[in-house]
Design a protein around this motif. Structure first.
Motif, PDB file in Angstrom:
ATOM      1  N   SER A 100       0.805  -1.386  -0.042  1.00 26.72           N
ATOM      2  CA  SER A 100       0.004  -0.001   0.094  1.00 26.72           C
ATOM      3  C   SER A 100       0.881   1.256  -0.043  1.00 26.72           C
ATOM      4  O   SER A 100       0.391   2.284   0.084  1.00 26.72           O
ATOM      5  CB  SER A 100      -0.869   0.034   1.212  1.00 26.72           C
ATOM      6  OG  SER A 100      -1.551  -1.211   1.276  1.00 26.72           O
ATOM      7  N   PHE A 101       2.200   0.989  -0.032  1.00 29.60           N
ATOM      8  CA  PHE A 101       3.051   2.455  -0.059  1.00 29.60           C
ATOM      9  C   PHE A 101       2.868   3.267  -1.094  1.00 29.60           C
ATOM     10  O   PHE A 101       2.314   2.845  -2.194  1.00 29.60           O
ATOM     11  CB  PHE A 101       4.482   2.148  -0.033  1.00 29.60           C
ATOM     12  CG  PHE A 101       5.165   1.494   1.318  1.00 29.60           C
ATOM     13  CD1 PHE A 101       4.408   1.300   2.367  1.00 29.60           C
ATOM     14  CD2 PHE A 101       6.392   1.058   1.162  1.00 29.60           C
ATOM     15  CE1 PHE A 101       4.885   0.946   3.536  1.00 29.60           C
ATOM     16  CE2 PHE A 101       7.134   0.475   2.464  1.00 29.60           C
ATOM     17  CZ  PHE A 101       5.977   0.578   3.575  1.00 29.60           C
ATOM     18  N   HIS A 102       3.020   4.565  -0.870  1.00 32.05           N
ATOM     19  CA  HIS A 102       2.739   5.613  -1.756  1.00 32.05           C
ATOM     20  C   HIS A 102       4.106   5.689  -2.812  1.00 32.05           C
ATOM     21  O   HIS A 102       5.423   5.120  -2.331  1.00 32.05           O
ATOM     22  CB  HIS A 102       2.878   7.119  -1.150  1.00 32.05           C
ATOM     23  CG  HIS A 102       2.495   8.083  -1.847  1.00 32.05           C
ATOM     24  ND1 HIS A 102       3.156   8.686  -2.715  1.00 32.05           N
ATOM     25  CD2 HIS A 102       1.213   8.586  -2.090  1.00 32.05           C
ATOM     26  CE1 HIS A 102       2.720   9.619  -3.553  1.00 32.05           C
ATOM     27  NE2 HIS A 102       1.531   9.797  -3.046  1.00 32.05           N
ATOM     28  N   PRO A 103       3.884   5.962  -3.922  1.00 29.55           N
ATOM     29  CA  PRO A 103       5.224   5.908  -4.626  1.00 29.55           C
ATOM     30  C   PRO A 103       6.278   6.495  -4.466  1.00 29.55           C
ATOM     31  O   PRO A 103       7.535   6.280  -4.836  1.00 29.55           O
ATOM     32  CB  PRO A 103       4.598   6.201  -6.265  1.00 29.55           C
ATOM     33  CG  PRO A 103       3.062   6.189  -6.347  1.00 29.55           C
ATOM     34  CD  PRO A 103       2.883   6.260  -4.600  1.00 29.55           C
ATOM     35  N   LEU A 104       6.059   7.789  -3.664  1.00 32.52           N
ATOM     36  CA  LEU A 104       7.182   8.702  -3.228  1.00 32.52           C
ATOM     37  C   LEU A 104       7.791   8.209  -1.779  1.00 32.52           C
ATOM     38  O   LEU A 104       8.872   8.644  -1.501  1.00 32.52           O
ATOM     39  CB  LEU A 104       6.826   9.925  -3.194  1.00 32.52           C
ATOM     40  CG  LEU A 104       6.318  10.698  -4.598  1.00 32.52           C
ATOM     41  CD1 LEU A 104       5.520  12.111  -4.270  1.00 32.52           C
ATOM     42  CD2 LEU A 104       7.480  10.695  -5.345  1.00 32.52           C
ATOM     43  N   PHE A 105       7.208   7.305  -1.246  1.00 30.15           N
ATOM     44  CA  PHE A 105       7.570   6.784   0.125  1.00 30.15           C
ATOM     45  C   PHE A 105       8.628   5.850   0.060  1.00 30.15           C
ATOM     46  O   PHE A 105       8.803   5.010  -0.695  1.00 30.15           O
ATOM     47  CB  PHE A 105       6.343   5.990   0.810  1.00 30.15           C
ATOM     48  CG  PHE A 105       6.956   5.664   2.497  1.00 30.15           C
ATOM     49  CD1 PHE A 105       6.610   6.509   3.193  1.00 30.15           C
ATOM     50  CD2 PHE A 105       7.277   4.264   2.601  1.00 30.15           C
ATOM     51  CE1 PHE A 105       6.883   6.245   4.527  1.00 30.15           C
ATOM     52  CE2 PHE A 105       7.596   3.923   3.790  1.00 30.15           C
ATOM     53  CZ  PHE A 105       7.483   5.079   4.833  1.00 30.15           C
TER      54      PHE A 105
END
Length: 542
Positions: A164-169
């Motif tokens: 579920s991570f954000h692409p920028l995380f």
């Protein structure tokens, strides 16, 4: 330019995070415990026939390695959003979609039954990757000595969250933050902490150390799980002595790490181990020995209550001079603040095995005698410590008492658990969210499902008994309090003022498993609590 340089220099959190990742440029590789086990036992012993095993089409992740036996992953309803970007630091948060919220509320409802088996249907029918259910069942497996299943359940929870991570995380940038006050973020913190504890018990301290750095990077300023009380132990277990000493040197001016007993004793121990490394030059060994002696003497002066419990855990009998001297006597342990007692108990219970080495004891003995000489000579350093000047920065950690309690509960060090205050041990603590912050940022709440209609309240007690939740007996504790008892559970019915009846509240109560007359309940007004306990003390349940 001067202002920018000053801002960077005084940013304690940024300095701490940068140092954490300087120690290992290839952090992602060190997050895999199999790589550490390969270094110890060889690839053939670790992998076995896994090379020939065909893997299913699963999403590659860094925190865990998905197994072919796991349920097929689909979108769970957890997403990560970017909230803000300030000064090069990005602030993220997890969010629950409506479908996942319904599962989460069902989970909280099932937890109230105090039956772990009630959570299993959620994973089987509704959501096989529900994070809190996986963490709760992992604790159950661990208490049943099924370490392998406990580890696998935690890995599934991490896998679900990482998908579920954000692409920028980024795990390696050190500039991505999560706020522990948001309940949706706590699952990630707790899953990482439980995972590193299982890794340490598995014999992978280096991998556990990297996960500890990762937790610290998510919120270095607040450190909600107090991993600063753990990172020194993992560094020593992983033999990362250089990392520990560098971290201490670079962060001491910002965080006053020397005011914590674990750093006060672990850093000189790291210098001692560095002085024993033959690959170092004689000059480097001599400098390490001098630093080790100076720092261990300072630690013994600041925290004299650590020595005797440490020797006792190491099964070492002190000599007559040390045993009879009042500086290290029982008064040193009795006179210290409760918070300091908890920290010293935590350190001794966790790290005493590292001090059992005969070479370490041979190094410690002359330094203890040197401290006693300084005490008898009324050395200015000793007098300053007795006045409390050396512990002025300790107040910061004392003010974060709930964070220390949370760390102790998660660590399960029996010596520290015994030192917890009564207000912590007497309240129910849920493993999926131990001691939540008082200033939590709640995005959604449970609906009021136990509201009673005014027509029910207006009826006499005999009629209400017929409409009570399930078979059992009903007692009227007063004009506005009813108690219904049936089976292993009970319901406390709190009625509104009879002059202006609007609604009532039915609160489920549960016995604590020890068959004592202790009841776990929340949100009951003081008048109801008083009447309820008066009823119990009069023997109403007999």
């Amino acid at each position: 330019k001067k202002k920018k340089r000053k801002t960077k220099k005084t940013s304690a959190g940024e300095a701490l995070v940068c140092l954490s990742f300087l120690s290992c440029f290839n952090l992602l590789r060190n997050l895999n415990p199999e790589n550490e086990l390969k270094r110890y036992f060889g690839a053939r012993a670790v992998l076995g026939d896994q090379r020939q095993r065909q893997r299913q089409c699963v999403r590659g992740t860094w925190l865990t390695t998905p197994q072919s036996t796991w349920p097929r992953y689909t979108r769970t309803g957890i997403v990560m959003q970017l909230l803000d970007t300030k000064g090069g630091v990005q602030y993220f948060t997890f969010e629950h979609h409506r479908k996942y919220q319904e599962v989460q509320l069902k989970f909280l409802e099932n937890v109230e039954t105090m039956d772990p088996n009630s959570v299993v249907p959620l994973l089987q029918a509704l959501e096989p990757y529900h994070v809190d259910s996986l963490l709760l069942l992992s604790d159950v497996c661990r208490m049943q000595e099924d370490q392998e299943m406990a580890r696998e359940l935690v890995e599934q929870a991490l896998y679900s969250l990482e998908c579920s991570f954000h692409p920028l995380f980024s795990l390696t940038s050190g500039t991505c933050r999560l706020d522990y006050r948001r309940p949706e973020n706590r699952s990630f913190f707790l899953a990482l902490f439980k995972h590193l504890m299982l890794l340490e018990k598995r014999g992978c301290p280096r991998t556990a150390l990297e996960f500890c750095k990762l937790i610290l990077s998510l919120d270095p300023e607040n450190d909600p799980l107090c991993v600063l009380l753990l990172i020194d132990f993992l560094s020593l277990r992983a033999r990362e002595y250089t990392f520990l000493t560098r971290m201490f040197q670079e962060v001491e001016s910002h965080r006053n790490l020397s005011q914590l007993p674990n750093f006060a004793f672990s850093v000189p121990l790291a210098y001692f181990f560095l002085s024993q490394q033959e690959e170092r030059s004689e000059l480097e060994q001599s400098q390490a020995r001098e630093k080790a002696a100076r720092l261990i003497q300072l630690a013994l002066i600041m925290f004299p209550s650590v020595l005797m419990p440490l020797l006792d855990h190491c099964s070492v009998q002190p000599d007559a001079r040390v045993a009879s001297h009042s500086f290290f006597g029982l008064n040193a342990q009795i006179s210290q603040p409760p918070a300091l007692n908890q920290l010293t108990s935590l350190y001794v219970g966790r790290t005493h095995s590292l001090w059992k080495d005969p070479a370490v004891m041979a190094w410690l003995e002359p330094n203890v005698h040197e401290v006693l000489r300084m005490v008898d000579a009324r050395d200015p350093l000793v007098e300053e410590s007795e006045r409390g000047g050396a512990k002025s920065s300790f107040c910061d950690m004392v003010s974060r008492g709930s964070l220390i309690y949370r760390h102790i509960i998660l660590s399960e060090v029996k010596e520290a658990m015994a030192a917890l205050p009564l207000e912590v041990t007497s309240q129910p603590v849920m493993g999926y969210d131990p001691l939540p912050p008082l200033d939590s940022i709640v995005s959604y709440t449970r609906p009021e499902r136990y509201l009673l209609r005014p027509s029910f309240l207006a009826q006499p007690a005999c009629s209400r008994r017929a409409l009570s939740p399930g078979p059992g007996r009903m007692w009227e504790l007063g004009a506005d309090v009813l108690l219904h008892l049936g089976g292993r559970a009970a319901w406390l019915v709190v009625l509104a003022d009879r002059q202006s009846i609007q609604a009532g509240l039915v609160l489920p109560l549960f016995l604590d498993g020890h068959r004592q007359r202790r009841w776990l309940f929340t949100a009951i007004k003081a008048k109801a609590i008083e009447k309820f306990w008066l009823f119990l003390t009069r023997g109403g349940l007999e």
